[in-house]
Design an enzyme around this catalytic site. Structure first.
Site, PDB file in Angstrom:
ATOM      1  N   CYS A 107      46.348  36.146  22.894  1.00  0.00           N
ATOM      2  CA  CYS A 107      46.365  36.113  24.359  1.00  0.00           C
ATOM      3  C   CYS A 107      47.434  35.093  24.763  1.00  0.00           C
ATOM      4  O   CYS A 107      47.315  33.910  24.433  1.00  0.00           O
ATOM      5  CB  CYS A 107      44.997  35.716  24.900  1.00  0.00           C
ATOM      6  SG  CYS A 107      44.966  35.615  26.698  1.00  0.00           S
ATOM      7  N   CYS A 155      39.823  30.737  39.388  1.00  0.00           N
ATOM      8  CA  CYS A 155      40.557  30.626  38.131  1.00  0.00           C
ATOM      9  C   CYS A 155      41.120  29.220  37.910  1.00  0.00           C
ATOM     10  O   CYS A 155      41.739  28.649  38.807  1.00  0.00           O
ATOM     11  CB  CYS A 155      41.688  31.651  38.140  1.00  0.00           C
ATOM     12  SG  CYS A 155      42.842  31.462  36.784  1.00  0.00           S
ATOM     13  N   GLY A 179      49.250  32.693  34.368  1.00  0.00           N
ATOM     14  CA  GLY A 179      50.413  33.251  35.054  1.00  0.00           C
ATOM     15  C   GLY A 179      50.283  34.722  35.393  1.00  0.00           C
ATOM     16  O   GLY A 179      49.395  35.422  34.901  1.00  0.00           O
ATOM     17  N   GLU A 180      51.163  35.134  36.277  1.00  0.00           N
ATOM     18  CA  GLU A 180      51.264  36.551  36.677  1.00  0.00           C
ATOM     19  C   GLU A 180      52.562  37.072  36.046  1.00  0.00           C
ATOM     20  O   GLU A 180      53.662  36.811  36.552  1.00  0.00           O
ATOM     21  CB  GLU A 180      51.286  36.619  38.214  1.00  0.00           C
ATOM     22  CG  GLU A 180      51.740  37.924  38.812  1.00  0.00           C
ATOM     23  CD  GLU A 180      51.002  39.155  38.318  1.00  0.00           C
ATOM     24  OE1 GLU A 180      49.846  39.342  38.681  1.00  0.00           O
ATOM     25  OE2 GLU A 180      51.617  39.955  37.558  1.00  0.00           O
ATOM     26  N   LEU A 182      41.164  43.767  39.810  1.00  0.00           N
ATOM     27  CA  LEU A 182      40.776  44.173  41.165  1.00  0.00           C
ATOM     28  C   LEU A 182      39.738  43.197  41.723  1.00  0.00           C
ATOM     29  O   LEU A 182      39.858  42.715  42.837  1.00  0.00           O
ATOM     30  CB  LEU A 182      40.222  45.605  41.139  1.00  0.00           C
ATOM     31  CG  LEU A 182      40.252  46.317  42.474  1.00  0.00           C
ATOM     32  CD1 LEU A 182      41.684  46.606  42.907  1.00  0.00           C
ATOM     33  CD2 LEU A 182      39.471  47.625  42.408  1.00  0.00           C
ATOM     34  N   HIS A 183      38.707  42.950  40.951  1.00  0.00           N
ATOM     35  CA  HIS A 183      37.682  41.941  41.253  1.00  0.00           C
ATOM     36  C   HIS A 183      36.770  42.253  42.431  1.00  0.00           C
ATOM     37  O   HIS A 183      35.720  41.623  42.560  1.00  0.00           O
ATOM     38  CB  HIS A 183      38.304  40.556  41.471  1.00  0.00           C
ATOM     39  CG  HIS A 183      39.102  40.063  40.303  1.00  0.00           C
ATOM     40  ND1 HIS A 183      38.714  40.269  38.998  1.00  0.00           N
ATOM     41  CD2 HIS A 183      40.275  39.384  40.247  1.00  0.00           C
ATOM     42  CE1 HIS A 183      39.615  39.726  38.187  1.00  0.00           C
ATOM     43  NE2 HIS A 183      40.575  39.193  38.917  1.00  0.00           N
ATOM     44  N   ASN A 205      33.738  33.388  33.751  1.00  0.00           N
ATOM     45  CA  ASN A 205      33.710  32.175  32.952  1.00  0.00           C
ATOM     46  C   ASN A 205      33.874  31.040  33.962  1.00  0.00           C
ATOM     47  O   ASN A 205      34.980  30.745  34.384  1.00  0.00           O
ATOM     48  CB  ASN A 205      34.884  32.202  31.972  1.00  0.00           C
ATOM     49  CG  ASN A 205      34.574  31.416  30.729  1.00  0.00           C
ATOM     50  OD1 ASN A 205      33.769  30.503  30.745  1.00  0.00           O
ATOM     51  ND2 ASN A 205      35.233  31.787  29.644  1.00  0.00           N
TER      52      ASN A 205
HETATM   53  S1  SF4 Z   1      46.565  35.850  38.568  1.00  0.00           S
HETATM   54 FE1  SF4 Z   1      45.388  35.437  36.694  1.00  0.00          FE
HETATM   55  S2  SF4 Z   1      46.160  33.446  35.987  1.00  0.00           S
HETATM   56 FE2  SF4 Z   1      46.829  33.692  38.130  1.00  0.00          FE
HETATM   57  S3  SF4 Z   1      45.253  32.633  39.332  1.00  0.00           S
HETATM   58 FE3  SF4 Z   1      44.692  34.824  39.252  1.00  0.00          FE
HETATM   59  S4  SF4 Z   1      43.312  35.012  37.453  1.00  0.00           S
HETATM   60 FE4  SF4 Z   1      44.387  33.046  37.290  1.00  0.00          FE
END
Ligand code: SF4
Length: 358
Positions: free
Chosen positions: A104, A118, A158-159, A214-215, A289
């Site tokens: 990962c 996050c 990161g994105e 998506l969440h 988490n």
């Molecule tokens: S895009 Fe991914 S790494 Fe960036 S804040 Fe959202 S969950 Fe965290």
């Protein structure tokens, strides 16, 4: 000025070899050491003459990211913290499962998206990783494991699609036949739903796997989890997923972090099923988490099972992510953040080296 060897095109290496009076066939040996044997320095390149090793040292950078910390979980999950020459840190994780290893990897230091739940998002974006630094993560993990991974997921900090050109350069080296040579089908790229990036990625024409976070099945619900700045509507995201499927033939995975009381109801599951079916996707449920002080928590097991069975009842393919690395800072960004906190305690004021960190 020295440049990283791990991103050097073959033609440039050939030209450089000529300029230092070395035969062209040395490029195959150097790339073999770099990409297949994960060499950290010319000293390890046993079949090269001493004068060539000395020239390599003068001209190239071999590893910018150095392992500064390691946390190993009882289940074998191995989380590494790499520090770059500017002091910035990034995490990468080696995840074992039955007869398989997955890496990962992270694509940025910090994250511009800033999802409220996050750890990586709590400090904003520090900076992009360049292609060579992304590859450093990969090669440090390969060295640690002693082999290539079976799979790679870009689900760390990161994105990735917001660091597009650096990320794509690294990806093309990992999948390049003359470089590392991994199959694109073994690589999954995770995005927060950055629509312009998904469209661009689809047009690359390679069978990489795409995972879209998506969440929540509603725009209002997503607004409570993801800040406005980089959030796209569910309609735009599902259209982009459909486009990705049509362009690449790969089934998109919809990542859905289950948060207690926020997106875990039966109604949420039914709405999610409609969205996922409309773009021929599948779902990966991720029980949250929890991040210290985020105010969010994980639903209990029965609620997770109920959500899953509502989806499967509607014919949606579902997996539930199995927890790995339970006894370490396993959520993305947590190892880096605990490192920054320790650093700040040891060196008051050092927290200002990175904008917006804790
Ligand atoms: S895009 Fe991914 S790494 Fe960036 S804040 Fe959202 S969950 Fe965290």
């Amino acid at each position: 000025m020295k440049i990283p060897l791990n991103t050097l095109p073959g033609t440039e290496l050939a030209a450089w070899l000529k300029s230092v009076g070395q035969p062209a066939y040395r490029s195959t040996q150097i790339f073999d050491w770099t990409y297949r044997k994960f060499a950290d320095s010319p000293d390890e390149m046993k079949n090269l003459p001493a004068d060539l090793k000395a020239e390599l040292v003068k001209s190239f950078i071999f590893r910018q990211g150095r392992e500064t910390r390691q946390e190993k979980a009882a289940d074998g999950t191995n989380k590494l913290l790499l520090e770059f020459t500017d002091g910035a840190c990034v995490e990468c994780v080696i995840i074992p499962s039955v007869e398989r290893f997955t890496f990962c990897l992270s694509s940025q230091i910090g994250c511009p998206v800033g999802c409220f739940f996050c750890a990586s998002g709590t400090g904003g974006l520090v900076r992009n990783l360049d292609a060579s630094e992304i590859l450093d993560e990969f090669f440090v993990c390969c060295r640690k494991l002693g082999q290539l991974p079976d799979n790679i997921v870009f689900m760390g900090t990161g994105e990735p699609l917001m660091n597009y050109s650096n990320f794509m350069s690294a990806l093309n080296i990992i999948c390049g036949e003359k470089q590392v040579g991994m199959s694109p089908r073994r690589i999954t790229v995770s995005t927060s739903g950055f629509v312009p990036g998904i469209m661009k990625f689809a047009k690359e024409g390679k069978p990489w796997n795409l995972a879209v976070s998506l969440h929540s099945p509603t725009d209002e619900g997503r607004a409570r989890l993801i800040p406005d700045k980089h959030r796209y509507s569910i309609k735009e995201i599902s259209d982009a997923c459909r486009f990705y499927f049509n362009e690449t033939g790969r089934i998109v995975t919809i990542e859905y972090t289950l948060v207690k009381g926020l997106n875990d109801s039966r109604d949420d599951a039914l709405k999610l099923a409609d969205i996922v079916s409309s773009c021929s996707a599948k779902v990966n449920l991720i029980p949250l988490n929890a991040v210290e002080k985020s105010g969010f928590s994980r639903p209990d097991r029965s609620k997770i099972a109920e959500f899953e069975s509502t989806l499967t009842g509607k014919g949606v393919p579902v997996t539930v992510r199995i927890e790995k690395g339970d006894n370490i800072n396993a959520a993305c960004g947590q190892l880096r953040i605990s490192h920054l906190k320790e650093d700040a305690q040891k060196n008051p004021g050092s927290e200002n080296q990175e904008p917006g960190n804790l």
